[in-house]
Design an enzyme around this catalytic site. Structure first.
Site, PDB file in Angstrom:
ATOM      1  N   ASP A 163       0.862  -1.188   0.000  1.00  0.00           N
ATOM      2  CA  ASP A 163       0.000   0.000   0.000  1.00  0.00           C
ATOM      3  C   ASP A 163       0.897   1.237   0.000  1.00  0.00           C
ATOM      4  O   ASP A 163       1.833   1.333   0.795  1.00  0.00           O
ATOM      5  CB  ASP A 163      -0.901   0.017   1.238  1.00  0.00           C
ATOM      6  CG  ASP A 163      -1.900   1.158   1.159  1.00  0.00           C
ATOM      7  OD1 ASP A 163      -2.657   1.201   0.174  1.00  0.00           O
ATOM      8  OD2 ASP A 163      -1.909   2.026   2.056  1.00  0.00           O
TER       9      ASP A 163
ATOM     10  N   ASP B 225     -17.198 -12.382 -50.447  1.00  0.00           N
ATOM     11  CA  ASP B 225     -16.211 -13.385 -50.051  1.00  0.00           C
ATOM     12  C   ASP B 225     -14.844 -12.743 -50.246  1.00  0.00           C
ATOM     13  O   ASP B 225     -14.483 -12.369 -51.365  1.00  0.00           O
ATOM     14  CB  ASP B 225     -16.390 -14.613 -50.964  1.00  0.00           C
ATOM     15  CG  ASP B 225     -15.438 -15.730 -50.589  1.00  0.00           C
ATOM     16  OD1 ASP B 225     -14.263 -15.426 -50.262  1.00  0.00           O
ATOM     17  OD2 ASP B 225     -15.856 -16.899 -50.621  1.00  0.00           O
ATOM     18  N   PHE B 226     -14.078 -12.601 -49.145  1.00  0.00           N
ATOM     19  CA  PHE B 226     -12.819 -11.844 -49.301  1.00  0.00           C
ATOM     20  C   PHE B 226     -11.752 -12.591 -50.100  1.00  0.00           C
ATOM     21  O   PHE B 226     -10.753 -12.000 -50.481  1.00  0.00           O
ATOM     22  CB  PHE B 226     -12.292 -11.275 -47.973  1.00  0.00           C
ATOM     23  CG  PHE B 226     -12.197 -12.218 -46.797  1.00  0.00           C
ATOM     24  CD1 PHE B 226     -11.536 -13.429 -46.879  1.00  0.00           C
ATOM     25  CD2 PHE B 226     -12.745 -11.841 -45.571  1.00  0.00           C
ATOM     26  CE1 PHE B 226     -11.433 -14.260 -45.776  1.00  0.00           C
ATOM     27  CE2 PHE B 226     -12.648 -12.672 -44.462  1.00  0.00           C
ATOM     28  CZ  PHE B 226     -11.988 -13.892 -44.563  1.00  0.00           C
TER      29      PHE B 226
ATOM     30  N   ARG C  77      -9.267 -11.438 -35.820  1.00  0.00           N
ATOM     31  CA  ARG C  77      -9.347 -12.901 -35.646  1.00  0.00           C
ATOM     32  C   ARG C  77      -9.587 -13.627 -36.961  1.00  0.00           C
ATOM     33  O   ARG C  77     -10.421 -14.517 -37.054  1.00  0.00           O
ATOM     34  CB  ARG C  77     -10.440 -13.239 -34.631  1.00  0.00           C
ATOM     35  CG  ARG C  77      -9.956 -12.948 -33.231  1.00  0.00           C
ATOM     36  CD  ARG C  77     -10.816 -13.553 -32.206  1.00  0.00           C
ATOM     37  NE  ARG C  77     -12.124 -12.968 -32.202  1.00  0.00           N
ATOM     38  CZ  ARG C  77     -13.133 -13.473 -31.526  1.00  0.00           C
ATOM     39  NH1 ARG C  77     -12.975 -14.575 -30.861  1.00  0.00           N
ATOM     40  NH2 ARG C  77     -14.284 -12.862 -31.518  1.00  0.00           N
TER      41      ARG C  77
HETATM   42  C1  LIG Z   1     -13.385 -15.940 -36.396  1.00  0.00           C
HETATM   43  S1  LIG Z   1     -14.603 -14.936 -37.047  1.00  0.00           S
HETATM   44  C2  LIG Z   1     -14.091 -13.316 -36.589  1.00  0.00           C
HETATM   45  C3  LIG Z   1     -15.223 -12.368 -36.476  1.00  0.00           C
HETATM   46  C4  LIG Z   1     -14.852 -10.981 -36.000  1.00  0.00           C
HETATM   47  N1  LIG Z   1     -13.961 -10.330 -36.928  1.00  0.00           N
HETATM   48  C5  LIG Z   1     -14.265 -11.060 -34.618  1.00  0.00           C
HETATM   49  O1  LIG Z   1     -13.115 -10.669 -34.415  1.00  0.00           O
HETATM   50  O2  LIG Z   1     -14.981 -11.491 -33.709  1.00  0.00           O
HETATM   51  C6  LIG Z   1     -14.294 -14.995 -38.769  1.00  0.00           C
HETATM   52  C7  LIG Z   1     -15.252 -14.201 -39.587  1.00  0.00           C
HETATM   53  O3  LIG Z   1     -14.790 -14.197 -40.928  1.00  0.00           O
HETATM   54  C8  LIG Z   1     -15.893 -14.427 -41.796  1.00  0.00           C
HETATM   55  N2  LIG Z   1     -15.415 -15.050 -43.045  1.00  0.00           N
HETATM   56  C9  LIG Z   1     -14.890 -16.279 -43.188  1.00  0.00           C
HETATM   57  N3  LIG Z   1     -14.537 -16.514 -44.456  1.00  0.00           N
HETATM   58  C10 LIG Z   1     -14.870 -15.402 -45.130  1.00  0.00           C
HETATM   59  C11 LIG Z   1     -14.750 -15.031 -46.492  1.00  0.00           C
HETATM   60  N4  LIG Z   1     -14.220 -15.868 -47.378  1.00  0.00           N
HETATM   61  N5  LIG Z   1     -15.167 -13.812 -46.846  1.00  0.00           N
HETATM   62  C12 LIG Z   1     -15.715 -12.962 -45.940  1.00  0.00           C
HETATM   63  N6  LIG Z   1     -15.833 -13.260 -44.641  1.00  0.00           N
HETATM   64  C13 LIG Z   1     -15.422 -14.467 -44.239  1.00  0.00           C
HETATM   65  C14 LIG Z   1     -16.759 -15.369 -40.979  1.00  0.00           C
HETATM   66  O4  LIG Z   1     -18.074 -15.407 -41.463  1.00  0.00           O
HETATM   67  C15 LIG Z   1     -16.641 -14.775 -39.591  1.00  0.00           C
HETATM   68  O5  LIG Z   1     -17.598 -13.776 -39.374  1.00  0.00           O
END
Ligand SMILES: C[S@@+](CC[C@H](N)C(=O)[O-])C[C@H]1O[C@@H](n2cnc3c(N)ncnc32)[C@H](O)[C@@H]1O
Length: 622
Positions: free
Chosen positions: A88, A516-517, A532
């Site tokens: 403390d 779709d990324f 994530r």
């Molecule tokens: C593990 S989660 C993370 C979510 C959020 N960003 C977080 O931090 O809580 C992964 C996210 O990526 C998205 N995802 C996965 N593949 C994807 C793709 N090919 N294109 C776009 N989004 C995608 C999923 O739907 C999910 O919402």
């Protein structure tokens, strides 16, 4: 005396710091001490007028803090620590004790009194050695204090208010922190600087040396401790093999208020000291040798504790108690439609685990249970707990075969072919809602720390790739009034996002886009966010997405914010590693691994912030 051997005497012991102060944690961890942090619940409300000198007040407060933690941990099964450290810090000016200011005005009153004058900083420190004997807590207490004199420069009101408005004074004794902005107020320091920061490291090491390397005929200062009664046993606190001749008294915690300050200081020839220790030159096992380390006991029981939490949460025990305040087992049993004996058992277990409190026959939530475990708590983990119970628990039951066959547990659990989809990064259909809910809760807890880890105010537009429910986007628009955010996720996820927005949220600057990324063109933005995502991806997927982002960020423009658990360089921190057990293709990475990865894609400035929260932040620019 070298200091590190003194610290190393504590290695292998369960050491607990009964203080939430990050400064004390830094000081002790910087010298290699491994310890757990269990902040004390003892309220700093001792009557100062009862103490004849300020340092006595600081020592007593430190003692009560440490003992509260020792007793609380002892009450939990198998949790008795070996050593609890309490501290403390107070500031005194002309014999008046100045603690933490209550508000800005109080901070101003304190600091203007200190201006141009010399004051004293006292830290009382207590080292409590603990033992569990016949289920009772036995303690041995060593205490000391350190005084440092600090002289403040003459400070103008303008400077004081500027300092107060920085927010720094409010959680600091005397209203200043010498290690940061408050250092500017100080003209000179006489004595131990770290004592002013909050922990007198040098004196602490000397005390440890006295305890662990005692002189043969020393007298260790014993202090009156009104809750430690009669002499119960004698224990040598040094390791068995140390040539140490001092024995100190353990006191058993007992309601009888007897006191004892005696101790035994026999000087004994070490070869005769433990006749049973050596036989034919082979060290004989002592009782201590057979004591299972608490870490191992915790691991053996860890899964039972997790399951107890999951079940109490699933049965809505924390919700019922939050709603009603206090309830008896029979009332809860009725509400959750469960047996009385079974309910009693789960409730008592939750008390022992520190999730509930019990007085007489009444159970009630702890403050943490109200905040984190009730489903309407501000930072509720209810959905994440249910997700852990329903999806992660079964998945982890496949760990052995996942390790043997180098597959992902999720694939094992759902009988899928290894490495065969981007399901490793998005929740499979039947789990989608609970999974989104779990991620939403986790992100709500960590979003503020992520958003404020760096100054992102220069970015007017952001795109959160795989941004799911938009939990991070909501925090970012609150923090940065000029930022608009595009949350980009798979159509099947975007479809559910309206269920996660509520009326109080400002959604005017948030847009949700399906895509779709890997396959689609990324929306244009000044700041890309991957929260994530990276740790799930295979090398091929990483190349694809980082190449696309890099192409969208010309040199000198644009940035990438990554949120992940950043492993320590030695990869010793278990949280990220435990998570990696459920993955196949992806990787948890250390800071230098993330830096190397991002540099490969042209991001040559990579800043990493360890937030201390669930996720860490990385800002990469070109
Ligand atoms: C593990 S989660 C993370 C979510 C959020 N960003 C977080 O931090 O809580 C992964 C996210 O990526 C998205 N995802 C996965 N593949 C994807 C793709 N090919 N294109 C776009 N989004 C995608 C999923 O739907 C999910 O919402």
């Amino acid at each position: 005396m070298l200091l590190s051997p003194v610290i190393s005497k504590l290695a292998g012991k369960r050491v607990v710091l009964a203080s939430a102060s990050p400064r004390r944690q830094d000081i002790l961890s910087n010298v290699g001490l491994r310890f757990e942090v269990v902040p004390s619940w003892f309220k700093e409300t001792l009557d100062k007028s009862l103490f004849s000198a300020p340092h006595e007040y600081a020592v007593e407060t430190a003692k009560q803090k440490a003992l509260e933690v020792a007793r609380r941990m002892h009450l939990k099964h198998l949790k008795t620590p070996d050593i609890v450290i309490g501290a403390d810090t107070i500031v005194t000016l002309e014999d008046t004790i100045l603690e933490k200011p209550l508000d800005k005005q109080d901070a101003y009153n304190m600091l203007s009194r200190l201006s141009g004058k010399e004051h004293s900083v006292f830290t009382g420190v207590v080292i409590v050695h603990c033992k569990s004997e016949d289920n009772q807590l036995a303690t041995n207490i060593t205490d000391f204090y350190e005084e440092t004199k600090v002289k403040f420069a003459n400070l103008s009101d303008e400077l004081l208010w500027e300092y107060i408005d920085s927010g720094e004074p409010l959680d600091k004794a005397g209203g200043y922190g010498i290690q940061s902005l408050g250092g500017m107020l100080v003209e000179c320091v006489h004595g131990d600087f770290l004592n002013v920061v909050g922990f007198p490291l040098n004196h602490f090491c000397k005390k440890l040396a006295e305890i662990y390397y005692p002189p043969s005929k020393s007298t260790i200062h014993r202090v009156k401790h009104d809750s430690i009664p009669y002499v119960e046993s004698f224990e040598n606190l040094s390791d068995a093999e140390t040539d140490c001749s001092n024995q100190t008294v353990m006191h058993r915690e007992n309601k009888e208020e007897k006191c004892c300050y005696s101790q035994c200081n026999k000087s004994v020839d070490s070869s005769q000291q433990h006749p049973a220790v050596r036989q034919n030159g082979i060290p004989k096992k002592t009782r201590e040798d057979s004591k299972v380390p608490p870490k191992i006991l915790d691991l053996l029981d860890g899964f039972k504790s997790s399951k107890a939490l999951f079940v109490a949460s699933k049965l809505k025990v924390f919700d019922k108690l939050k709603e009603k305040g206090a309830l008896k087992a029979i009332e809860i049993a009725d509400m959750i439609n469960a047996s009385i004996r079974g309910t009693e058992r789960i409730l008592d277990t939750c008390v022992a685990l520190g999730l509930l409190e019990k007085t007489h026959q009444d159970y009630r939530n702890t403050k943490d249970a109200n905040t984190f475990l009730a489903s309407d708590g501000e930072f509720s983990l209810h959905g994440y707990i249910n997700y852990s119970n329903d999806h992660l628990w079964p998945m982890f039951s496949h760990l052995e075969s996942a390790v043997r066959e180098e597959t992902c547990q999720r694939e094992k659990a759902s009988h899928k072919t290894p490495g065969n989809s981007h399901d490793s990064v998005h929740c499979i259909a039947k789990n989608r809602k609970p999974c989104m809910n779990a991620m939403h809760e986790m992100l709500k807890i960590t979003a503020q720390d992520l958003g404020s880890a760096f100054d992102l105010s220069k970015y007017g537009s952001a795109c959160d790739l795989g941004g799911s429910t938009g939990a991070l986007a909501h925090e970012l628009v609150c923090l940065y009034p000029n930022m608009s955010i595009n949350v980009f996720d798979l159509p099947e996820v975007i479809e559910h996002t309206p269920e996660f927005q509520n009326a109080c949220m400002d959604t005017s600057r948030i847009k949700f886009t399906s895509g779709d990324f890997f396959e689609d063109e990324l929306p244009q933005a000044e700041l890309y966010i991957l929260s994530r995502i990276l740790h799930h991806l295979s090398d091929e997927q990483l190349n694809c997405i980082l190449r696309k982002i890099s192409d969208k960020c010309p040199k000198g423009q644009g940035a990438l914010l990554v949120a992940e658990i950043v492993l320590d360089e030695e990869k010793k921190e278990p949280r990220g590693l435990l998570q990696s057990l459920s993955m196949s293709e992806g990787n948890q990475r250390s800071g230098s691994e993330y830096r190397r990865l991002l540099e490969k894609f042209g991001f040559n400035s990579v800043e990493i912030k360890i937030t201390g929260n669930l996720l860490d932040a990385i800002l990469a620019t070109k």
